[in-house]
Every structure is written in C-alpha cells, then in structure tokens.
Design an enzyme around this catalytic site. Structure first.
Site, PDB file in Angstrom:
ATOM      1  N   GLU A 111     -42.265  24.572 -13.574  1.00 38.06           N
ATOM      2  CA  GLU A 111     -42.868  25.706 -12.852  1.00 38.06           C
ATOM      3  C   GLU A 111     -41.798  26.488 -12.068  1.00 38.06           C
ATOM      4  OE1 GLU A 111     -45.930  26.524 -13.536  1.00 38.06           O
ATOM      5  OE2 GLU A 111     -47.288  24.802 -13.541  1.00 38.06           O
TER       6      GLU A 111
ATOM      7  N   GLU B  57     -56.159  37.866  -9.723  1.00 37.55           N
ATOM      8  CA  GLU B  57     -55.671  37.927 -11.100  1.00 37.55           C
ATOM      9  C   GLU B  57     -56.330  39.025 -11.929  1.00 37.55           C
ATOM     10  OE1 GLU B  57     -54.409  34.083 -12.704  1.00 37.55           O
ATOM     11  OE2 GLU B  57     -55.456  34.640 -14.525  1.00 37.55           O
TER      12      GLU B  57
ATOM     13  N   LYS C  34     -55.760  29.111  -5.700  1.00 45.39           N
ATOM     14  CA  LYS C  34     -56.547  28.713  -6.872  1.00 45.39           C
ATOM     15  C   LYS C  34     -56.931  27.249  -6.705  1.00 45.39           C
ATOM     16  CE  LYS C  34     -55.052  31.693 -10.648  1.00 45.39           C
ATOM     17  NZ  LYS C  34     -54.355  31.731 -11.950  1.00 45.39           N
TER      18      LYS C  34
ATOM     19  N   HIS D 189     -49.216  18.079 -16.756  1.00 46.43           N
ATOM     20  CA  HIS D 189     -49.363  19.538 -16.764  1.00 46.43           C
ATOM     21  C   HIS D 189     -48.004  20.230 -16.891  1.00 46.43           C
ATOM     22  CE1 HIS D 189     -50.779  23.545 -15.857  1.00 46.43           C
ATOM     23  NE2 HIS D 189     -49.925  23.621 -14.855  1.00 46.43           N
TER      24      HIS D 189
ATOM     25  N   ARG E 127     -50.833  38.834 -11.532  1.00 45.58           N
ATOM     26  CA  ARG E 127     -50.886  37.383 -11.287  1.00 45.58           C
ATOM     27  C   ARG E 127     -50.949  36.601 -12.602  1.00 45.58           C
ATOM     28  NH1 ARG E 127     -53.958  33.749  -6.656  1.00 45.58           N
ATOM     29  NH2 ARG E 127     -53.148  31.788  -7.467  1.00 45.58           N
TER      30      ARG E 127
ATOM     31  N   HIS F 188     -48.912  28.941 -20.253  1.00 49.56           N
ATOM     32  CA  HIS F 188     -50.058  28.097 -19.878  1.00 49.56           C
ATOM     33  C   HIS F 188     -51.187  28.111 -20.913  1.00 49.56           C
ATOM     34  CE1 HIS F 188     -47.933  27.770 -16.137  1.00 49.56           C
ATOM     35  NE2 HIS F 188     -48.906  27.145 -15.517  1.00 49.56           N
TER      36      HIS F 188
ATOM     37  N   LYS G  82     -44.072  33.743  -5.724  1.00 40.14           N
ATOM     38  CA  LYS G  82     -45.514  33.536  -5.856  1.00 40.14           C
ATOM     39  C   LYS G  82     -46.273  34.256  -4.744  1.00 40.14           C
ATOM     40  CE  LYS G  82     -49.255  30.687  -7.130  1.00 40.14           C
ATOM     41  NZ  LYS G  82     -49.771  29.457  -7.688  1.00 40.14           N
TER      42      LYS G  82
ATOM     43  N   ASN H 110     -49.030  32.635 -15.510  1.00 37.93           N
ATOM     44  CA  ASN H 110     -49.534  31.739 -16.545  1.00 37.93           C
ATOM     45  C   ASN H 110     -48.669  31.742 -17.798  1.00 37.93           C
ATOM     46  OD1 ASN H 110     -52.059  30.391 -15.713  1.00 37.93           O
ATOM     47  ND2 ASN H 110     -52.622  32.487 -15.198  1.00 37.93           N
TER      48      ASN H 110
ATOM     49  N   HIS I 123     -52.446  24.581 -21.728  1.00 36.62           N
ATOM     50  CA  HIS I 123     -53.800  24.096 -21.440  1.00 36.62           C
ATOM     51  C   HIS I 123     -54.463  23.515 -22.685  1.00 36.62           C
ATOM     52  CE1 HIS I 123     -54.250  26.699 -17.531  1.00 36.62           C
ATOM     53  NE2 HIS I 123     -53.508  25.632 -17.357  1.00 36.62           N
TER      54      HIS I 123
ATOM     55  N   ARG J  55     -70.666  25.576   2.380  1.00 32.91           N
ATOM     56  CA  ARG J  55     -70.248  26.962   2.067  1.00 32.91           C
ATOM     57  C   ARG J  55     -68.824  27.292   2.510  1.00 32.91           C
ATOM     58  NH1 ARG J  55     -75.753  29.069   3.277  1.00 32.91           N
ATOM     59  NH2 ARG J  55     -76.824  29.008   1.275  1.00 32.91           N
TER      60      ARG J  55
HETATM   61  P1  NAD Z   1     -50.281  15.141  -9.410  1.00 36.47           P
HETATM   62  O1  NAD Z   1     -50.985  15.655  -8.255  1.00 36.47           O
HETATM   63  O2  NAD Z   1     -51.044  14.302 -10.385  1.00 36.47           O
HETATM   64  O3  NAD Z   1     -49.012  14.325  -8.914  1.00 36.47           O
HETATM   65  C1  NAD Z   1     -48.197  13.702  -9.862  1.00 36.47           C
HETATM   66  C2  NAD Z   1     -48.021  12.205  -9.589  1.00 36.47           C
HETATM   67  O4  NAD Z   1     -47.067  12.054  -8.550  1.00 36.47           O
HETATM   68  C3  NAD Z   1     -49.272  11.482  -9.131  1.00 36.47           C
HETATM   69  O5  NAD Z   1     -49.296  10.218  -9.732  1.00 36.47           O
HETATM   70  C4  NAD Z   1     -49.086  11.340  -7.622  1.00 36.47           C
HETATM   71  O6  NAD Z   1     -49.728  10.225  -7.097  1.00 36.47           O
HETATM   72  C5  NAD Z   1     -47.596  11.193  -7.531  1.00 36.47           C
HETATM   73  N1  NAD Z   1     -47.006  11.661  -6.286  1.00 36.47           N
HETATM   74  C6  NAD Z   1     -47.376  12.714  -5.521  1.00 36.47           C
HETATM   75  N2  NAD Z   1     -46.505  12.894  -4.524  1.00 36.47           N
HETATM   76  C7  NAD Z   1     -45.581  11.929  -4.640  1.00 36.47           C
HETATM   77  C8  NAD Z   1     -44.402  11.606  -3.916  1.00 36.47           C
HETATM   78  N3  NAD Z   1     -43.996  12.343  -2.881  1.00 36.47           N
HETATM   79  N4  NAD Z   1     -43.684  10.530  -4.313  1.00 36.47           N
HETATM   80  C9  NAD Z   1     -44.058   9.781  -5.388  1.00 36.47           C
HETATM   81  N5  NAD Z   1     -45.153  10.067  -6.126  1.00 36.47           N
HETATM   82  C10 NAD Z   1     -45.892  11.132  -5.752  1.00 36.47           C
HETATM   83  O7  NAD Z   1     -49.642  16.316 -10.300  1.00 36.47           O
HETATM   84  P2  NAD Z   1     -48.819  17.621  -9.967  1.00 36.47           P
HETATM   85  O8  NAD Z   1     -47.818  17.731 -11.040  1.00 36.47           O
HETATM   86  O9  NAD Z   1     -48.386  17.680  -8.568  1.00 36.47           O
HETATM   87  O10 NAD Z   1     -49.920  18.766 -10.142  1.00 36.47           O
HETATM   88  C11 NAD Z   1     -50.497  19.021 -11.406  1.00 36.47           C
HETATM   89  C12 NAD Z   1     -51.812  19.722 -11.198  1.00 36.47           C
HETATM   90  O11 NAD Z   1     -51.597  20.970 -10.536  1.00 36.47           O
HETATM   91  C13 NAD Z   1     -52.532  20.051 -12.495  1.00 36.47           C
HETATM   92  O12 NAD Z   1     -53.864  19.668 -12.382  1.00 36.47           O
HETATM   93  C14 NAD Z   1     -52.428  21.549 -12.594  1.00 36.47           C
HETATM   94  O13 NAD Z   1     -53.503  22.123 -13.297  1.00 36.47           O
HETATM   95  C15 NAD Z   1     -52.413  21.958 -11.148  1.00 36.47           C
HETATM   96  N6  NAD Z   1     -51.827  23.271 -10.881  1.00 36.47           N
HETATM   97  C16 NAD Z   1     -52.531  24.125 -10.108  1.00 36.47           C
HETATM   98  C17 NAD Z   1     -52.004  25.356  -9.787  1.00 36.47           C
HETATM   99  C18 NAD Z   1     -52.744  26.268  -8.866  1.00 36.47           C
HETATM  100  O14 NAD Z   1     -52.338  27.420  -8.707  1.00 36.47           O
HETATM  101  N7  NAD Z   1     -53.787  25.819  -8.219  1.00 36.47           N
HETATM  102  C19 NAD Z   1     -50.745  25.734 -10.271  1.00 36.47           C
HETATM  103  C20 NAD Z   1     -50.045  24.828 -11.062  1.00 36.47           C
HETATM  104  C21 NAD Z   1     -50.592  23.590 -11.368  1.00 36.47           C
HETATM  105  N1  GLY Z   2     -50.399  28.902 -11.314  1.00 40.35           N
HETATM  106  C1  GLY Z   2     -50.981  30.179 -11.622  1.00 40.35           C
HETATM  107  C2  GLY Z   2     -51.484  30.923 -10.424  1.00 40.35           C
HETATM  108  O1  GLY Z   2     -51.493  30.445  -9.319  1.00 40.35           O
HETATM  109  O2  GLY Z   2     -51.908  32.024 -10.561  1.00 40.35           O
END
Ligand code: NAD
Ligand code: GLY
Length: 384
Positions: A193, A246, A151, A275, A250, A257, A236, A254, A261, A129
């Site tokens: 972003e 949201e 998120k 992404h 908020r 997005h 942010k 997006n 998506h 939980r």
């Molecule tokens: P990711 O986590 O897949 O990282 C990208 C790649 O870089 C991976 O292969 C990873 O192993 C590598 N990597 C990570 N750190 C590294 C470093 N320091 N040096 C070399 N390689 C490294 O992708 P991302 O772009 O970081 O994140 C994308 C994800 O984030 C998506 O799933 C998206 O939906 C999510 N997202 C979430 C939010 C939120 O608010 N929660 C907002 C935006 C995006």
């Molecule tokens: N990346 C969108 C949010 O955090 O609301």
C-alpha cells in the site's frame, strides 16, 4: 514540514481536512504511552471501549492499559484475521458493547491492524446510530492506509468490504514503534500500500522507494519508515479531503484492488492470501493490463515487476494456480463496489505515477486478459 526535510522519527500531526469532521493523524515513536493525553476531550465521557485482536492484545495490552489508567476501559478481544470482518465478528463486537452498557458519549478505540480498524469502525458507525471512535493502527498497512479516510466495512460471500459505511474517526494515532513486532510477511503486505501511492500519482516517491527507500522501509529503518508513512498519509489525507465518498479521484486509491479483491474472495478469508499480498500482485496485473490495452509503456510495467521481484514481493509471476479459473475471477470482479451499471471499473496507469479510472471495461477484455495470463504465464517484464 516537507517530506524531504524529515530526518527524525518525530513528526508534526497531519490533518484530514473535512470541515467540522476534520481530524489529526499523529505519526511517531512512543505515541502509545501518550495515548491518554492524545484522546483527551474527543468524547464527552471518560469511558472507553477498546476493540483489539488476540495478537495485539498479547503484545501491547499491558502498555495500553497503563497509558489509559485515567479512563474506565472495557476491552473486546477478537481472534486475529480477516475472517473477523464478517456478520459474526460484527455481532460479537456489538454484543460486547451492549453488555458493557456503552453509549454515544463514550469513545471506541480500534487498536489493531486494518481488520480491527474496519470492523470496529463499522461497529462504531452503527452502534446506537453512531459513536465517536479513534484509530490506533498497529500494522504498516493500517498506518499508511486503512486507518485514514473513514472507510469501514465487513466482507460477505459476495466479496470484500461490500457492507459498510463512510465514517470518519476523531483521530488517528500511529505509533511506529509497534511495527517492530510485525512478521516479514505482514510488513511486505503493508509495503504494497506504500508503493501504491508512488504508482498512482507520485513518480518521485516511487523512484525513492526503488532506489533505496523500499529496502530501508522493510528493514524498519526509522527515518525511511517515518518518511514513507508520512508521504502515504499525506497523499491519502489530500485525496480523501477532496473526494471523501469516492465520486472521483479517491477511486485511484484502489489501484490493483479490483484484481486483488477477486483473488482474495477466491482464496477465502483464512490467511492464505493477505490483503496486501493480493494488492501487490493486483498492481502488477493492473500495469500489465494497461500495457496490453495500449495505455502504458511496457518499460514502466517492467520497472514495477523488477521492483517487486527485488523486494521479493508478491507479483504476477508468483500467483501460480490462483489464476486458473479466469471466468470465475471475472465474475468476482463484476461484483466490485466501483462498478457502474453492471460494468467493470478498473484503475489503470499511463505510466508509473499516472493512474486513471477506466469505466465500462468489457467483461470479455478482462476474461481474455486473465485467460492469457493463466495459459501463457507472465514474464517478469510485464507482457503476456
Ligand atoms: P490485520 O488487521 O489482519 O493484521 C495483520 C496481522 O498482524 C494480524 O494477525 C494481527 O493480529 C497482526 N498484528 C497487528 N499488529 C501487530 C503488531 N504490531 N505486531 C505483530 N502483529 C501484529 O491486517 P492488515 O494488513 O493490517 O489490514 C488488512 C485489512 O485492511 C483488510 O481487511 C483490508 O480490506 C483492510 N483495508 C482497509 C482500508 C480502508 O480504507 N478502510 C484500506 C486498506 C485495507
Ligand atoms: N483504500 C482505499 C480508500 O481508502 O479509498
């Protein structure tokens, strides 16, 4: 400190102001080596579960272990990539945590990009939980966006981030040194972003990025990088503090997005379309849609397209065959979380720096727009 005063890579912590769930965002060079002190007292025990991916573990696992030598740490290493944001990925993380006997007095560290942050954050939210967790983002994308705001989610066959929770970390610790090992492709995905914050509400920030900041960020110029990460997190944090779940502003985060998506779901979550790449092109699409709907001057859409072209970022004109089935993409957009009563919600723009939420966009309008793009292509000036 105001962003314009930033001259050094060392930055005072920002704060996400959420009452008793408030937390700091530490941004700076060399923070990984200070991690033990930065997480001190964030959970009752001195036991940690670290969730990371193979790439990050290979690059920084030793440095992390050294920084945490005063803690008892159990490490869970998952393969890299978006496919981990799945029921299977989640189950593997939870299974490892049960096997290690973690409990709610322990602390989970999400050490990686947005995939690890979203996956491990969601695991923390439901494990017994809920247990406390800390985001240690290692990509540009995760340092400017996904690690802040609470998120957490996984994907399923119906779309992106459809299973998840709002669950805030106890701290975000972004060591900018870690970005030096990112590939150009990943850096650009993260830059999308960064750009988003300018496009949605900060024309001055966009103008700085367009004039020189964007190129400098992508060159990893320390001063420009610090400034871009600081402004992104500051924006942010302000938006999340005002609208954590949201129900209003908020949703502006997006921008682009809904299109992104749908493109990601269509591409499959196998690394073919990242992404941030989808977001980059998705923002170009949102501006083109805004022009076509009469909300935005074509000059602003053209300025965005030119900026993306100058930095060789993904944009409408580089999407090629990804738009070949407009009806399918429209159906995918119909499953987006922001939609209400089965109607598509889009984040559109009146100008660069002036995004707004448009509810109940008729499916036909979206499909007609996508059909025009797929049939006629799109010129660089943002008009079909
Ligand atoms: P990711 O986590 O897949 O990282 C990208 C790649 O870089 C991976 O292969 C990873 O192993 C590598 N990597 C990570 N750190 C590294 C470093 N320091 N040096 C070399 N390689 C490294 O992708 P991302 O772009 O970081 O994140 C994308 C994800 O984030 C998506 O799933 C998206 O939906 C999510 N997202 C979430 C939010 C939120 O608010 N929660 C907002 C935006 C995006
Ligand atoms: N990346 C969108 C949010 O955090 O609301």
């Amino acid at each position: 400190m105001s962003p314009s005063e930033l001259t050094s890579p060392v930055i005072e912590p920002l704060r996400v102001d959420l009452g008793e769930r408030s937390y700091p965002i530490h941004i700076g060079s060399g923070l990984l080596s200070q991690l033990g002190g930065l997480i001190e007292g964030l959970a009752p025990s001195r036991r940690l579960v670290i969730v990371t991916d193979e790439t990050v573990h290979g690059l920084y696992g030793e440095a992390l272990a050294e920084a945490l030598s005063n803690y008892t740490a159990h490490i869970v290493v998952r393969p890299a990539g978006e496919a981990q944001k799945s029921m299977e990925g989640l189950d593997s993380v939870l299974e490892a945590m049960f096997k290690a006997g973690m409990d709610r007095s322990d602390l989970l560290l999400a050490f990686g990009g947005g995939v690890i942050g979203d996956l491990a954050g969601f695991a923390a939210s439901i494990y017994k939980r809920g247990m406390p967790f800390v985001q240690i983002p290692t990509t540009l994308l995760s340092q400017v966006d996904s690690s802040v705001g609470g998120k957490t989610a996984i994907n399923n066959r119906y779309g992106k981030n459809l299973i998840g929770a709002f669950y805030q970390p106890r701290a975000v610790i972004a060591d900018t040194d870690l970005l030096s090992t990112l590939s150009d492709r990943e850096l650009k995905a993260g830059y999308a972003e960064v750009l988003k914050y300018g496009l949605l509400g900060d024309r001055d920030f966009f103008d700085w990025l367009d004039a020189e900041g964007g190129e400098r960020v992508l060159r990893l110029d320390p001063e420009a990088l610090s400034k871009a990460i600081f402004i992104s997190c500051q924006t942010k944090a302000r938006i999340v503090a005002a609208d954590e779940r949201e129900s209003g502003q908020r949703a502006l985060l997006n921008l682009g997005h809904s299109f992104a998506h749908a493109l990601e779901l269509d591409a499959g979550y196998d690394g073919d379309l990242l992404h941030g790449e989808a977001v980059s092109a998705g923002m170009d699409m949102a501006f083109a849609f805004s022009v076509q709907a009469g909300y935005c001057r074509s000059e602003d859409a053209a300025k965005l397209s030119k900026h993306l072209e100058k930095l060789d970022m993904p944009r409408l004109s580089t999407l090629g065959g990804r738009l070949s089935d407009p009806a399918k993409l429209t159906r995918f957009m119909g499953q987006d979380k922001k939609n209400e009563a089965g109607k598509i919600t889009l984040i559109l723009a009146r100008a660069i720096g002036e995004a707004f939420v448009q509810k109940a966009v008729p499916d036909e309008n979206v499909e007609t727009f996508l059909t025009a793009l797929s049939e006629n292509g799109l010129s660089e000036n943002g008009s079909t």
